[in-house]
Design a protein around this motif. Structure first.
Motif, PDB file in Angstrom:
ATOM      1  N   GLY A   1      26.275 -25.869 -46.238  1.00 30.50           N
ATOM      2  CA  GLY A   1      26.744 -25.445 -47.561  1.00 30.50           C
ATOM      3  C   GLY A   1      26.123 -24.092 -47.871  1.00 30.50           C
ATOM      4  O   GLY A   1      26.752 -23.049 -47.770  1.00 30.50           O
TER       5      GLY A   1
ATOM      6  N   GLY B   1      24.132 -37.095 -45.837  1.00 34.46           N
ATOM      7  CA  GLY B   1      24.187 -37.894 -47.062  1.00 34.46           C
ATOM      8  C   GLY B   1      25.393 -37.534 -47.929  1.00 34.46           C
ATOM      9  O   GLY B   1      26.490 -37.321 -47.434  1.00 34.46           O
ATOM     10  N   GLY B   2      25.164 -37.479 -49.254  1.00 33.73           N
ATOM     11  CA  GLY B   2      26.224 -37.051 -50.164  1.00 33.73           C
ATOM     12  C   GLY B   2      27.177 -38.147 -50.598  1.00 33.73           C
ATOM     13  O   GLY B   2      28.159 -37.873 -51.288  1.00 33.73           O
TER      14      GLY B   2
ATOM     15  N   ASN C   1      19.986 -34.900 -47.079  1.00 35.01           N
ATOM     16  CA  ASN C   1      19.100 -33.773 -46.758  1.00 35.01           C
ATOM     17  C   ASN C   1      18.330 -33.272 -47.980  1.00 35.01           C
ATOM     18  O   ASN C   1      17.392 -32.487 -47.850  1.00 35.01           O
ATOM     19  CB  ASN C   1      19.901 -32.622 -46.131  1.00 35.01           C
ATOM     20  N   LYS C   2      18.701 -33.700 -49.180  1.00 31.06           N
ATOM     21  CA  LYS C   2      18.141 -33.091 -50.390  1.00 31.06           C
ATOM     22  C   LYS C   2      16.654 -33.396 -50.606  1.00 31.06           C
ATOM     23  O   LYS C   2      15.922 -32.560 -51.110  1.00 31.06           O
ATOM     24  CB  LYS C   2      18.964 -33.504 -51.620  1.00 31.06           C
TER      25      LYS C   2
ATOM     26  N   ALA D   1      26.827 -30.179 -41.162  1.00 25.32           N
ATOM     27  CA  ALA D   1      27.540 -29.432 -42.198  1.00 25.32           C
ATOM     28  C   ALA D   1      26.619 -28.375 -42.794  1.00 25.32           C
ATOM     29  O   ALA D   1      25.413 -28.595 -42.923  1.00 25.32           O
ATOM     30  CB  ALA D   1      28.011 -30.383 -43.305  1.00 25.32           C
TER      31      ALA D   1
ATOM     32  N   GLY E   1      23.499 -23.319 -46.028  1.00 25.57           N
ATOM     33  CA  GLY E   1      22.948 -23.026 -44.695  1.00 25.57           C
ATOM     34  C   GLY E   1      21.443 -23.221 -44.616  1.00 25.57           C
ATOM     35  O   GLY E   1      20.828 -22.955 -43.586  1.00 25.57           O
ATOM     36  N   THR E   2      20.846 -23.723 -45.691  1.00 26.61           N
ATOM     37  CA  THR E   2      19.389 -23.900 -45.727  1.00 26.61           C
ATOM     38  C   THR E   2      18.910 -24.961 -44.735  1.00 26.61           C
ATOM     39  O   THR E   2      17.927 -24.760 -44.015  1.00 26.61           O
ATOM     40  CB  THR E   2      18.945 -24.293 -47.156  1.00 26.61           C
ATOM     41  N   THR E   3      19.613 -26.087 -44.708  1.00 26.84           N
ATOM     42  CA  THR E   3      19.235 -27.158 -43.783  1.00 26.84           C
ATOM     43  C   THR E   3      19.366 -26.671 -42.345  1.00 26.84           C
ATOM     44  O   THR E   3      18.475 -26.869 -41.515  1.00 26.84           O
ATOM     45  CB  THR E   3      20.133 -28.394 -44.014  1.00 26.84           C
TER      46      THR E   3
ATOM     47  N   GLU F   1      31.715 -38.650 -46.547  1.00 24.74           N
ATOM     48  CA  GLU F   1      32.397 -38.126 -47.740  1.00 24.74           C
ATOM     49  C   GLU F   1      33.167 -36.868 -47.316  1.00 24.74           C
ATOM     50  O   GLU F   1      32.869 -36.280 -46.280  1.00 24.74           O
ATOM     51  CB  GLU F   1      31.411 -37.889 -48.896  1.00 24.74           C
TER      52      GLU F   1
END
Ligand SMILES: *Cc1c(COP(=O)(O)O)cnc(C)c1O
Length: 298
Positions: A181, A289-290, A42-43, A179, A183-185, A257
């Motif tokens: 983190g 991803g990740g 997502n980055k 997921a 919450g932006t995505t 992951e």
């Protein structure tokens, strides 16, 4: 600085898993992990609007911050090398040698270790001043690529999935599962959906980390549900999670992951088994991803 705005299409694939079958739930996965070997997950979507802004402003480089396993810094450094702009990374803690850090160096990112107290100051108003003095006119990206610009780029994720529904034989879907983190995505998906489909977020961080407030600020109060999925804290890995990840990989060939995607899919499994979703429900799981980060846990 060219080429960064043509993001590759992430494949949308059906996911056959034994724990879905008894409940009649259909699951597809949007594989953001496959868009690129280096700028994964997502980055890149979260960086898109930042890079556009940096380009429009003629910034010589982009600066951001993260930890020694950061997927965000990894994507930024790889993008800088690929698309021709300088990058600097402000890192949490003291100098560490991790596979991620070695990549950052190889990609040409300038690294600065802030210590723990120095990193905690990142939300203070004057935090960026010395860095802006050191790197004049560079574009600053908040931690993890968060904020409104990060969310905006994630609208493209919804577009990519919808374009592939016919190939999957799906006329429509009933919601997203992913997921969260910062919450932006999730906020980006909520904005793009505009109430058409619900978005379910599995929290990779403890409930008190302000994700709910952040998502509300970015996308309003409606259109999403947050589930606790952190299993005792961010980056806490237990045997059940590990076994679940191995089973999914063995059964469906899906690499996960443990920090984000593994916890998110396990939280979905728990909800499915609790009978939360009606038979016939079709969900899209976002593989964010990740996988580069899991080298640190091997
Ligand atoms: C960064 C990251 C997330 C979290 O994204 P947010 O937009 O911060 O919620 C989820 N999954 C993976 C693999 C990540 O690297």
């Amino acid at each position: 600085m060219t080429g960064f705005d043509s993001l590759p299409q992430a494949p949308l694939q059906r996911l056959e898993l034994s724990w879905l079958r008894p409940f009649g739930i259909e699951l597809a996965v949007l594989r953001l992990d496959l868009i690129d070997p280096l700028i994964s997950g997502n980055k890149w979507f979260k960086l898109l609007e930042h890079l556009r802004l940096a380009q429009a402003a003629g910034s010589p480089g982009v600066i951001s911050l993260g930890g020694a396993y950061s997927n965000h810094l990894h994507a930024l450094a790889a993008a800088g090398k690929r698309f021709g702009f300088a990058t600097a990374g402000l890192l949490r803690g003291h100098a560490q040698d991790t596979p991620t850090v070695r990549d950052l160096q190889a990609f040409g990112m300038q690294l600065h270790w802030l210590g723990y107290a120095g990193y905690r100051a990142r939300h203070q108003a004057d935090f960026w001043h010395p860095w802006q003095a050191l790197y004049p006119s560079w574009h600053c990206v908040p931690e993890g690529g968060g904020g409104p610009l990060g969310a905006k780029g994630c609208a493209l994720i919804v577009k990519q999935a919808r374009a592939q529904l016919p190939a999957l034989g799906w006329a429509d879907y009933d919601g997203w599962w992913l997921a969260a983190g910062t919450g932006t995505t999730l906020a980006g998906l909520v904005q793009a959906e505009a109430g058409v489909h619900p978005v379910f977020g599995a929290l990779a961080v403890p409930k008190d980390h302000g994700v709910k407030v952040a998502v509300e600020a970015l996308s309003g109060r409606q259109g999403y549900v947050l589930h606790d999925a952190s299993r005792g804290g961010f980056a806490k890995v237990d045997a059940q999670l590990q076994a679940f990840i191995e089973a999914c990989e063995a059964e469906a060939g899906l690499p996960l992951e443990p920090l984000y995607t593994g916890k998110a899919l396990l939280a979905l499994c728990e909800q499915v088994e609790a009978g939360v979703f009606a038979p016939g429900t079709r969900l899209i799981f976002l593989h964010s991803g990740g996988l580069q980060g899991r080298r640190g846990f091997a």
